[in-house]
Design an enzyme around this catalytic site. Structure first.
Site, PDB file in Angstrom:
ATOM      1  N   LYS A  25       0.833  -1.209   0.000  1.00  0.00           N
ATOM      2  CA  LYS A  25       0.000   0.000   0.000  1.00  0.00           C
ATOM      3  C   LYS A  25       0.868   1.261   0.000  1.00  0.00           C
ATOM      4  O   LYS A  25       0.616   2.191  -0.754  1.00  0.00           O
ATOM      5  CB  LYS A  25      -0.918   0.037   1.239  1.00  0.00           C
ATOM      6  CG  LYS A  25      -1.905  -1.110   1.324  1.00  0.00           C
ATOM      7  CD  LYS A  25      -2.838  -0.960   2.523  1.00  0.00           C
ATOM      8  CE  LYS A  25      -2.179  -1.044   3.873  1.00  0.00           C
ATOM      9  NZ  LYS A  25      -1.559  -2.344   4.189  1.00  0.00           N
ATOM     10  N   ARG A 100      -9.409   0.980   8.670  1.00  0.00           N
ATOM     11  CA  ARG A 100      -9.067  -0.419   8.935  1.00  0.00           C
ATOM     12  C   ARG A 100     -10.192  -1.139   9.655  1.00  0.00           C
ATOM     13  O   ARG A 100     -10.104  -2.346   9.869  1.00  0.00           O
ATOM     14  CB  ARG A 100      -7.819  -0.490   9.806  1.00  0.00           C
ATOM     15  CG  ARG A 100      -6.497  -0.615   9.034  1.00  0.00           C
ATOM     16  CD  ARG A 100      -5.360  -0.607  10.028  1.00  0.00           C
ATOM     17  NE  ARG A 100      -4.191  -1.314   9.594  1.00  0.00           N
ATOM     18  CZ  ARG A 100      -3.092  -0.737   9.111  1.00  0.00           C
ATOM     19  NH1 ARG A 100      -3.046   0.563   8.947  1.00  0.00           N
ATOM     20  NH2 ARG A 100      -2.040  -1.471   8.798  1.00  0.00           N
ATOM     21  N   ARG A 139      11.384  -6.710   4.552  1.00  0.00           N
ATOM     22  CA  ARG A 139      11.182  -5.256   4.438  1.00  0.00           C
ATOM     23  C   ARG A 139      12.122  -4.520   5.378  1.00  0.00           C
ATOM     24  O   ARG A 139      12.257  -4.861   6.545  1.00  0.00           O
ATOM     25  CB  ARG A 139       9.731  -4.894   4.790  1.00  0.00           C
ATOM     26  CG  ARG A 139       9.502  -3.392   4.812  1.00  0.00           C
ATOM     27  CD  ARG A 139       8.080  -3.005   4.601  1.00  0.00           C
ATOM     28  NE  ARG A 139       7.180  -3.403   5.672  1.00  0.00           N
ATOM     29  CZ  ARG A 139       5.876  -3.178   5.658  1.00  0.00           C
ATOM     30  NH1 ARG A 139       5.319  -2.594   4.609  1.00  0.00           N
ATOM     31  NH2 ARG A 139       5.123  -3.563   6.652  1.00  0.00           N
ATOM     32  N   ARG A 172      11.258  -3.058  11.182  1.00  0.00           N
ATOM     33  CA  ARG A 172      10.289  -2.663  12.203  1.00  0.00           C
ATOM     34  C   ARG A 172       9.954  -3.822  13.145  1.00  0.00           C
ATOM     35  O   ARG A 172       9.844  -4.965  12.710  1.00  0.00           O
ATOM     36  CB  ARG A 172       9.007  -2.173  11.521  1.00  0.00           C
ATOM     37  CG  ARG A 172       9.124  -0.792  10.946  1.00  0.00           C
ATOM     38  CD  ARG A 172       7.993  -0.410  10.016  1.00  0.00           C
ATOM     39  NE  ARG A 172       6.684  -0.986  10.335  1.00  0.00           N
ATOM     40  CZ  ARG A 172       5.619  -0.863   9.534  1.00  0.00           C
ATOM     41  NH1 ARG A 172       5.703  -0.220   8.393  1.00  0.00           N
ATOM     42  NH2 ARG A 172       4.477  -1.401   9.866  1.00  0.00           N
ATOM     43  N   ARG A 183      -0.744  -9.803  12.961  1.00  0.00           N
ATOM     44  CA  ARG A 183      -1.327  -8.664  12.228  1.00  0.00           C
ATOM     45  C   ARG A 183      -2.198  -9.144  11.072  1.00  0.00           C
ATOM     46  O   ARG A 183      -3.231  -8.536  10.760  1.00  0.00           O
ATOM     47  CB  ARG A 183      -0.204  -7.745  11.681  1.00  0.00           C
ATOM     48  CG  ARG A 183       0.511  -6.966  12.780  1.00  0.00           C
ATOM     49  CD  ARG A 183       1.706  -6.217  12.234  1.00  0.00           C
ATOM     50  NE  ARG A 183       1.342  -5.104  11.392  1.00  0.00           N
ATOM     51  CZ  ARG A 183       2.147  -4.530  10.503  1.00  0.00           C
ATOM     52  NH1 ARG A 183       3.388  -4.982  10.353  1.00  0.00           N
ATOM     53  NH2 ARG A 183       1.750  -3.526   9.767  1.00  0.00           N
TER      54      ARG A 183
HETATM   55  P1  AMP Z   1       1.012   0.341   8.824  1.00  0.00           P
HETATM   56  O1  AMP Z   1       2.262   1.114   8.718  1.00  0.00           O
HETATM   57  O2  AMP Z   1      -0.117   0.910   8.019  1.00  0.00           O
HETATM   58  O3  AMP Z   1       1.221  -1.139   8.551  1.00  0.00           O
HETATM   59  O4  AMP Z   1       0.529   0.439  10.346  1.00  0.00           O
HETATM   60  C1  AMP Z   1       1.342   0.002  11.401  1.00  0.00           C
HETATM   61  C2  AMP Z   1       0.505  -0.147  12.666  1.00  0.00           C
HETATM   62  O5  AMP Z   1      -0.059   1.126  13.035  1.00  0.00           O
HETATM   63  C3  AMP Z   1      -0.705  -1.078  12.564  1.00  0.00           C
HETATM   64  O6  AMP Z   1      -0.362  -2.448  12.734  1.00  0.00           O
HETATM   65  C4  AMP Z   1      -1.571  -0.556  13.713  1.00  0.00           C
HETATM   66  O7  AMP Z   1      -1.060  -0.964  14.967  1.00  0.00           O
HETATM   67  C5  AMP Z   1      -1.358   0.952  13.603  1.00  0.00           C
HETATM   68  N1  AMP Z   1      -2.345   1.550  12.672  1.00  0.00           N
HETATM   69  C6  AMP Z   1      -2.076   2.152  11.486  1.00  0.00           C
HETATM   70  N2  AMP Z   1      -3.206   2.583  10.904  1.00  0.00           N
HETATM   71  C7  AMP Z   1      -4.227   2.231  11.735  1.00  0.00           C
HETATM   72  C8  AMP Z   1      -5.640   2.350  11.663  1.00  0.00           C
HETATM   73  N3  AMP Z   1      -6.252   2.932  10.610  1.00  0.00           N
HETATM   74  N4  AMP Z   1      -6.373   1.861  12.701  1.00  0.00           N
HETATM   75  C9  AMP Z   1      -5.776   1.294  13.761  1.00  0.00           C
HETATM   76  N5  AMP Z   1      -4.459   1.113  13.886  1.00  0.00           N
HETATM   77  C10 AMP Z   1      -3.672   1.585  12.879  1.00  0.00           C
END
Ligand code: AMP
Length: 234
Positions: A25, A100, A139, A172, A183
């Site tokens: 994404k 989400r 990654r 990460r 996740r």
């Molecule tokens: P990402 O970088 O988009 O993979 O997000 C990393 C982490 O941030 C996720 O696993 C969640 O813990 C948190 N996170 C990011 N976006 C959201 C969202 N829209 N709702 C809830 N948690 C989020």
């Protein structure tokens, strides 16, 4: 560069990118942002910035992110609401990692409606769990700009260093295999239902996310252009 579509009242281009962790994404959002001149809103990047800055939001976010859990809806919705009010979002935005949950999706519809806007499409990068796990294992991310590299498929020019920021890349905590599997389960339970939500709304576009970033970008470009044309007749 998109500013307005002839024959429509709406001058904004608001898009959602859906897909499991590792679907690409962020990579696709950065490319779309450059192509269409609209900002990428990555809630994950915004939360990581808060963690790095050591704010109260960052402390709360860190507790959830490190365990692979979602940050509470009210916190995320407020964050996006504030971001959308900034002037660079006037022509639209690319939502990467938001919504989400069902309640985030409803909140987004309401936010856009209040601004006289609506989504033009929700693009789902359909990616199998094995591909997602493999991509996350390899990654490496830039802690400054958020750019992601794949150690084998898309390595940086200098090993372990961001091409743009010249800082050391990190693996990460939440990309470690045990967290990633959790996740993916959270995604399946809480985010996958949004595919039906957007299908019912007539906004869903599915792209095979298992392919290379260039191939996915080509397909994403096709569906965005279709969505833009379709919006004129709605
Ligand atoms: P990402 O970088 O988009 O993979 O997000 C990393 C982490 O941030 C996720 O696993 C969640 O813990 C948190 N996170 C990011 N976006 C959201 C969202 N829209 N709702 C809830 N948690 C989020």
């Amino acid at each position: 560069m998109i500013v307005a579509r002839p024959g429509t009242q709406q001058t904004s281009v608001d898009l959602v990118l859906l897909g499991p962790p590792g679907a690409g994404k962020g990579t696709q959002a950065k490319r779309l942002s450059a192509t269409y001149g609209i900002p990428q809103i990555s809630t994950g990047d915004m939360l990581r910035e808060a963690v790095a800055a050591g704010t109260a939001l960052g402390d709360l976010a860190h507790r959830h992110i490190s365990r692979g859990e979602y940050v509470p809806d009210d916190v995320i919705v407020k964050l996006v609401e504030e971001r959308l009010r900034q002037s660079d979002c006037n022509s639209g935005c690319l939502l990467d990692g938001f919504p989400r949950t069902f309640s985030q999706a409803v909140a987004l519809d309401e936010m856009l409606q209040k601004m006289g806007r609506r989504l033009i499409a929700a693009i789902c990068l359909d990616t199998g769990p094995d591909v997602a796990v493999e991509r996350n294992a390899h990654r490496r991310s830039c802690p400054v700009c958020g750019r992601s590299y794949h150690q084998k498929a898309y390595p940086p020019k200098v090993s372990g260093t961001c091409d743009d920021c010249r800082v050391a890349l990190v693996h990460r905590d939440d990309d470690q295999e045990n967290v990633i599997r959790y996740r993916l389960a959270v995604y399946a339970e809480q985010t996958l239902p949004l595919v039906e939500y957007y299908r019912t709304a007539g906004l869903l576009r599915v792209v095979n996310g298992d392919r290379s970033a260039d191939e996915v970008a080509r397909q994403v470009g096709v569906v965005v252009d279709e969505a833009l044309r379709g919006d004129e007749s709605r």
